[in-house]
Design a protein around this motif. Structure first.
Motif, mmCIF file in Angstrom:
data_model
loop_
_atom_site.group_PDB
_atom_site.id
_atom_site.type_symbol
_atom_site.label_atom_id
_atom_site.label_comp_id
_atom_site.label_asym_id
_atom_site.label_seq_id
_atom_site.Cartn_x
_atom_site.Cartn_y
_atom_site.Cartn_z
ATOM 1 N N UNK A 93 -0.897 -2.859 -7.892
ATOM 2 C CA UNK A 93 0.380 -2.717 -7.165
ATOM 3 C C UNK A 93 0.175 -1.613 -6.141
ATOM 4 N N UNK A 94 0.045 -2.012 -4.869
ATOM 5 C CA UNK A 94 -0.200 -1.054 -3.785
ATOM 6 C C UNK A 94 0.994 -1.097 -2.830
ATOM 7 N N UNK A 95 1.632 0.063 -2.618
ATOM 8 C CA UNK A 95 2.839 0.171 -1.796
ATOM 9 C C UNK A 95 2.597 1.221 -0.720
ATOM 10 N N UNK A 96 2.959 0.870 0.521
ATOM 11 C CA UNK A 96 2.764 1.784 1.639
ATOM 12 C C UNK A 96 4.043 2.489 2.054
ATOM 13 N N UNK A 97 3.898 3.774 2.406
ATOM 14 C CA UNK A 97 5.029 4.569 2.875
ATOM 15 C C UNK A 97 4.632 5.276 4.164
ATOM 16 N N UNK A 98 5.625 5.639 4.941
ATOM 17 C CA UNK A 98 5.356 6.369 6.185
ATOM 18 C C UNK A 98 4.686 7.698 5.867
ATOM 19 N N UNK A 99 3.742 8.052 6.720
ATOM 20 C CA UNK A 99 2.964 9.256 6.493
ATOM 21 C C UNK A 99 3.870 10.489 6.493
ATOM 22 N N UNK A 100 3.773 11.314 5.433
ATOM 23 C CA UNK A 100 4.550 12.548 5.327
ATOM 24 C C UNK A 100 6.011 12.342 4.949
ATOM 25 N N UNK A 101 6.371 11.144 4.518
ATOM 26 C CA UNK A 101 7.775 10.878 4.192
ATOM 27 C C UNK A 101 8.129 11.456 2.821
ATOM 28 N N UNK A 102 9.430 11.660 2.621
ATOM 29 C CA UNK A 102 9.923 12.182 1.359
ATOM 30 C C UNK A 102 9.701 11.183 0.229
ATOM 31 N N UNK A 103 9.849 9.876 0.543
ATOM 32 C CA UNK A 103 9.676 8.843 -0.478
ATOM 33 C C UNK A 103 8.233 8.837 -1.013
ATOM 34 N N UNK A 104 7.243 9.042 -0.104
ATOM 35 C CA UNK A 104 5.831 9.048 -0.523
ATOM 36 C C UNK A 104 5.564 10.198 -1.489
ATOM 37 N N UNK A 105 6.079 11.381 -1.146
ATOM 38 C CA UNK A 105 5.849 12.529 -2.025
ATOM 39 C C UNK A 105 6.559 12.345 -3.361
ATOM 40 N N UNK A 106 7.730 11.699 -3.325
ATOM 41 C CA UNK A 106 8.475 11.496 -4.560
ATOM 42 C C UNK A 106 7.753 10.506 -5.479
ATOM 43 N N UNK A 107 7.193 9.425 -4.892
ATOM 44 C CA UNK A 107 6.508 8.427 -5.714
ATOM 45 C C UNK A 107 5.195 8.953 -6.280
ATOM 46 N N UNK A 108 4.568 9.874 -5.569
ATOM 47 C CA UNK A 108 3.305 10.439 -6.054
ATOM 48 C C UNK A 108 3.512 11.503 -7.127
ATOM 49 N N UNK A 109 4.756 11.794 -7.421
ATOM 50 C CA UNK A 109 5.065 12.762 -8.477
ATOM 51 C C UNK A 109 4.598 12.218 -9.829
ATOM 52 N N UNK A 110 4.172 13.093 -10.712
ATOM 53 C CA UNK A 110 3.617 12.677 -12.004
ATOM 54 C C UNK A 110 4.628 11.918 -12.851
ATOM 55 N N UNK A 111 5.888 12.399 -12.854
ATOM 56 C CA UNK A 111 6.913 11.735 -13.649
ATOM 57 C C UNK A 111 7.188 10.326 -13.119
ATOM 58 N N UNK A 112 7.225 10.178 -11.804
ATOM 59 C CA UNK A 112 7.471 8.860 -11.225
ATOM 60 C C UNK A 112 6.324 7.909 -11.529
ATOM 61 N N UNK A 113 5.082 8.412 -11.433
ATOM 62 C CA UNK A 113 3.923 7.575 -11.740
ATOM 63 C C UNK A 113 3.963 7.115 -13.188
ATOM 64 N N UNK A 114 4.325 8.003 -14.088
ATOM 65 C CA UNK A 114 4.358 7.654 -15.512
ATOM 66 C C UNK A 114 5.417 6.593 -15.785
#
Length: 576
Positions: A479-500
């Motif tokens: 499952x590969x999802x793209x986000x705009x570079x430097x966006x808030x959504x990208x940083x939020x999804x890369x969070x450990x809790x969100x990944x888990x």
């Protein structure tokens, strides 16, 4: 001999001379006839309507040497003394000058003595509301239980200022404002006795200046006679009193009704050249149009309007040429203009614009007729004729039609069947609009919307971030999802809790453990599929466009656009 003004010379001396106060005269006469004479009377009403005169007439009727009578003889010594104001048993006290408690105490001490030669000792207190509270309190006991030989008559223009304890101890008589026609008739009788030549129109101006007061009207007539002599001209009366000539009001209303802009402006110029106040003229116009509206609404309005018979007949003929709704619209414009004049330095400009707007008002087509016409157009039946006159304004062209080089000329309403052979209601048009865009995102796997919906049921906030992302690869392995570079959504999804959370949910949805990867998309990556949020926006835009096209093709909408000369800016779907 010094000159005696008309207001004193023609002051009423009997009850039959009282004008416009027949209810008071009849009540007092009946009380004298039956012997039910109260010990205290309170006469209230506007200035100059006969309160003090009635008090003197009542005093003469009670003390007349020929006995208690409903009409004083005005010839015996007692009546003559009361008329001249030098009777020793009738005391006229000015409440404004004798306001103190000491004055009332002196009166109270005088009450216990019998009258010198008359039947009753009568105290007439004018402007009684000017007494102080202490003075009223000193009078209470005497007023409630006076000796049998004492009568009190109070007169005031402001009864609400009297204590309730005083009001409850008096018989109250409310004097009315005298109708205009009765004042004119009385003035006509007086000028005939004085051998003065004056028209009824001029007398109406004088009476209207008195504003329901006979004394003020007689004072005004005295002023007119001093200026004009025995031959009075209408123009002299109007210029002397500074009132607006009724002919100007008639000409102004006729110019408005005939849509004569030039005459309207000429009348305003004439008003300015005469030196009349623009606001005063506007107020006179408001009263004039009010008279027209009332005469148009009811048949017999002589009891409501302060107009002479000649004026009433003339205005009634003029009002018959105008619709009641139009008169109400004219009044609304004048009332707004009068209010603006109070805060403007350009009173003439405000009045000119108001009159020009009134002259340009288009006739109103009743709403029921418009609805009936639209229903007839929609059903394809013959159009009913509109009873009201046609509007004079030009039909405005739709903005879209002006901007489009290939403007479509609307066909007449009779050819709606040819233009649209199959009619569909707006609801059907809304239902036929597509709900998905099949070609917007060909690279998006069909499982992605289902996966996002599954996540929304478990983690709504997480699903919100997934809707913004672009699904590059979606399968049970990756499952590969793209986000705009430097966006808030990208940083939020890369969070450990969100990944888990996402790993747990993807395992539950796919039945396997796919690899979760989030890719940063720079501006040069243009081939990524659109996000679900973008797809929804595109689908909604396209659906609204199709719904608008369906609506514009509907015959009822086309007919309405042709009738009103409008355009469709927005189409909203009705909730079913």
């Amino acid at each position: 001999m010094s000159y005696l003004v008309l207001a004193r010379k023609w002051r009423p001396q009997t009850f039959s001379d009282l004008i416009g106060q027949e209810h008071v005269s009849r009540t007092l006469q009946n009380a004298i006839d039956t012997g039910r004479i109260a010990h205290a009377f309170l006469f209230t009403g506007a200035r100059g309507v006969g309160k003090t005169s009635s008090a003197r007439i009542l005093a003469k009727a009670l003390n007349c040497e020929h006995g208690l009578t409903t009409e004083p003889c005005n010839s015996c010594p007692s009546c003559s003394e009361i008329t001249d104001g030098n009777s020793v048993d009738v005391f006229e006290i000015d409440g404004a000058s004798n306001t103190g408690v000491d004055d009332i105490r002196e009166l109270r001490d005088n009450v216990k003595y019998l009258p010198s030669k008359s039947r009753y000792k009568i105290f007439i207190i004018d402007e009684v509301h000017m007494l102080t509270n202490n003075a009223f309190n000193a009078l209470l006991k005497t007023l409630e239980e006076p000796p049998a030989h004492v009568k009190f008559i109070f007169a005031t223009t402001e009864p609400h200022k009297l204590p309730i304890t005083i009001l409850s101890r008096c018989q109250r008589f409310d004097f009315k404002r005298i109708p205009l026609q009765k004042i004119v008739d009385r003035l006509r009788y007086i000028v005939d006795q004085e051998k003065v030549s004056i028209s009824s129109d001029a007398l109406a101006i004088v009476a209207r200046k008195g504003d329901g007061s006979m004394r003020d009207s007689l004072s005004t007539l005295d002023q007119v006679l001093a200026f004009c002599g025995e031959n009075v001209a209408d123009d002299d009366v109007a210029s002397l009193l500074g009132v607006v000539d009724r002919r100007l009001l008639l000409e102004a209303s006729q110019a408005v009704f005939s849509r004569d802009n030039k005459s309207v402006l000429e009348i305003v110029k004439q008003v300015d050249s005469f030196g009349y106040s623009m606001r005063q003229f506007c107020q006179e116009l408001i009263d004039h149009f009010r008279n027209l509206a009332i005469l148009r609404a009811i048949d017999n309005a002589s009891d409501i309007l302060d107009l002479s018979e000649t004026e009433c007949s003339e205005l009634k003929n003029l009002a018959a040429t105008v619709a009641t709704a139009d008169l109400q619209r004219h009044l609304t414009i004048l009332l707004k203009a009068e209010n603006e004049m109070a805060h403007s330095n350009f009173a003439r400009l405000v009045l000119e614009m108001a009159l020009l707007k009134m002259a340009a008002l288009a006739p109103v087509i009743p709403v029921n007729e418009i609805l009936d016409r639209l229903k007839a157009l929609e059903s394809g039946t013959t159009l009913p004729s509109v009873a009201s006159s046609s509007p004079v304004w030009e039909k405005s062209q739709p903005v879209a039609a002006q901007q489009n080089a290939t403007t479509r000329t609307p066909s007449p309403p009779q050819k709606i069947e040819e233009r649209q052979p199959k009619r569909e209601p707006l609801e059907a048009a809304a239902q036929s609009a597509p709900t998905a865009d099949e070609t917007a995102a060909p690279h998006v796997d069909s499982t992605w919307p289902g996966f996002v919906t599954f996540v929304k049921g478990k983690k709504p906030v997480l699903a919100t971030f997934l809707e913004v992302g672009r699904p590059i690869t979606v399968s049970g392995k990756l499952v590969e999802v793209g986000y705009a570079e430097g966006s808030f959504e990208l940083s939020k999804m890369q969070d450990a809790d969100s990944m888990e959370d996402l790993k747990t949910l993807s395992h539950a949805f796919f039945g396997s453990q796919p690899t979760i990867r989030f890719k940063s998309l720079s501006g040069e990556t243009v081939g990524a599929p659109p996000s679900l949020q973008e797809k929804k926006s595109l689908e909604e835009t396209k659906r609204k466009q199709q719904l608008k096209e369906k609506a514009l093709a509907h015959p009822a909408i086309n007919a309405a656009l042709e009738v009103f000369g409008g355009q469709v800016n927005e189409v909203s779907e009705l909730n079913k």
